[in-house]
Write an enzyme that holds these catalytic residues in place. Structure first.
Site, PDB file in Angstrom:
ATOM      1  CB  CYS A   1      -0.745 -26.152  69.493  1.00 30.51           C
ATOM      2  SG  CYS A   1      -1.253 -26.303  67.778  1.00 30.51           S
ATOM      3  CB  CYS A   2      -1.671 -21.056  70.855  1.00 28.17           C
ATOM      4  SG  CYS A   2      -3.402 -21.508  70.695  1.00 28.17           S
TER       5      CYS A   2
ATOM      6  CB  CYS B   1      -7.322 -23.380  64.629  1.00 29.92           C
ATOM      7  SG  CYS B   1      -5.815 -22.420  64.424  1.00 29.92           S
TER       8      CYS B   1
ATOM      9  CB  CYS C   1      -9.160 -24.772  68.536  1.00 28.74           C
ATOM     10  SG  CYS C   1      -7.759 -25.875  68.553  1.00 28.74           S
TER      11      CYS C   1
ATOM     12  CB  CYS D   1      -4.149 -17.930  71.098  1.00 27.52           C
ATOM     13  SG  CYS D   1      -4.225 -16.276  70.415  1.00 27.52           S
TER      14      CYS D   1
HETATM   15  S1  SF4 Z   1      -6.122 -22.564  68.021  1.00 26.78           S
HETATM   16 FE1  SF4 Z   1      -5.788 -24.802  68.161  1.00 26.78          FE
HETATM   17  S2  SF4 Z   1      -4.865 -25.498  66.233  1.00 26.78           S
HETATM   18 FE2  SF4 Z   1      -4.774 -23.241  66.314  1.00 26.78          FE
HETATM   19  S3  SF4 Z   1      -2.770 -22.810  67.058  1.00 26.78           S
HETATM   20 FE3  SF4 Z   1      -4.099 -22.816  68.867  1.00 26.78          FE
HETATM   21  S4  SF4 Z   1      -4.144 -24.935  69.636  1.00 26.78           S
HETATM   22 FE4  SF4 Z   1      -3.195 -24.951  67.586  1.00 26.78          FE
END
Ligand code: SF4
Length: 237
Positions: free
Chosen positions: A119-120, A203, A206, A231
Site C-alpha cells: 500500500c505504501c 495516513c 495508520c 514506508c
Molecule cells: S501509511 Fe497506511 S494507508 Fe498510507 S500508504 Fe502506507 S499503508 Fe497505505
C-alpha cells in the site's frame, strides 16, 4: 539530471553545519531543480518556514495517498494561504490502487507487513519516484533520533536509490524540543493533530497519537511490533 559523488557530499557535510546554511546553499545551487517533500508534520512545518525565509520561490510537493486525515488537508490549505506557495500535490496511479483494493481489500495494511508495504509503495513511493526523477535534489524533515534507520543520516546525502541526486536533511540533528520551540517562537502554522499528541503524522488509518515518553514514531503502524517502521521513502537500497 545532475548527480553527485560521495566526495562532493563529504565536502559539503564538512563545511555546512546548520539548517539555514544548508538551505541557503540549496537555494543557490539547486533551485529550481529541488523541492521539499512535505507530509505536514511538525518537522515539515519548521523546514518550510526556514526555506521560505531564504527563498519564497522554493518548491514543495506532497503525496495525497487518498487516506490522509482531514486535519492534514486543512493545514495544506492554511500553509498555501499563509505563504502563498505553489504546492504540487501528487496522487497515486488509479489503476494500481483499484487493482490493489480489488485483490486485497480497503484495509489490507492491517493484515500483514507485506500488504502494508504494498500500500505504501503504490500510494507513496511510486508517485514520489516519479517526481524525484525530474529533480537534482530533494529536501526532507528527517531527524536523526526518529528511527534506527535514520541514526547515521547527515545533512547532505547521496540518494543512490534515486539516481544519485542529493538528499538534503537540514534539521537532521534537531531534537523534538527544538522543533516544538521553533514552532512556538516563529508562530509557524502546524497540523492541529500535533496538539492531540500526534508526534508523527501519516495516513489516518495508520497513525495514532503517542503517549508521553513513547518514541515519537510509535504511533505509526502501531500494530507492527517489530521491524523497520518506514514506508519506503527513506530507505536507501
Ligand atoms: S501509511 Fe497506511 S494507508 Fe498510507 S500508504 Fe502506507 S499503508 Fe497505505
Amino acid at each position: 539530471m545532475k548527480v553527485y559523488t560521495q566526495e562532493q557530499v563529504d565536502d559539503l557535510n564538512s563545511k555546512i553545519k546548520t539548517a539555514k546554511e544548508a538551505l541557503q546553499w540549496t537555494s543557490e545551487n539547486l533551485h529550481p531543480r529541488v523541492a521539499k517533500a512535505s507530509s505536514f508534520g511538525a518537522e515539515d512545518a519548521v523546514v518550510m518556514d526556514i526555506m521560505l525565509k531564504i527563498n519564497p520561490d522554493f518548491r514543495f510537493f506532497t503525496l495525497d495517498t487518498g487516506r490522509l486525515p482531514q486535519e492534514t488537508y486543512d493545514i495544506m490549505d492554511a500553509v498555501r494561504k499563509k505563504y502563498n506557495i505553489h504546492l504540487e500535490v501528487l496522487f497515486p496511479d488509479t489503476n494500481q490502487v483499484e487493482e490493489m483494493v480489488r485483490d486485497k481489500g480497503m484495509n489490507l495494511f492491517y493484515e500483514s507487513v507485506e500488504n502494508r508495504k504494498l500500500c505504501c509503495e503504490i500510494r507513496k513511493v511510486n508517485p514520489m519516484n516519479k517526481i524525484l526523477g525530474t529533480l537534482d535534489g530533494w529536501i526532507t524533515g528527517l531527524r536523526r533520533d526518529q528511527t534506527k534507520n535514520r541514526e547515521n543520516a547527515t545533512i547532505f546525502q547521496l540518494d543512490s536509490g534515486h539516481g544519485g541526486i542529493l538528499k538534503i536533511n537540514p534539521i537532521i540533528d534537531w531534537t523534538w524540543n527544538q522543533i516544538q520551540e521553533y514552532i512556538k517562537e516563529n508562530n509557524v502554522p502546524y497540523n492541529s493533530l500535533l496538539d492531540s499528541g500526534f508526534t508523527s503524522i501519516g495516513c489516518e488509518p495508520c497513525t495514532r497519537a503517542t503517549k508521553p515518553g513513547e518514541d515519537v514514531r510509535a504511533g505509526r503502524w502501531w500494530w507492527e511490533q517489530n521491524g523497520n517502521k518506514e514506508c519506503g521513502l527513506h530507505i536507501d537500497p
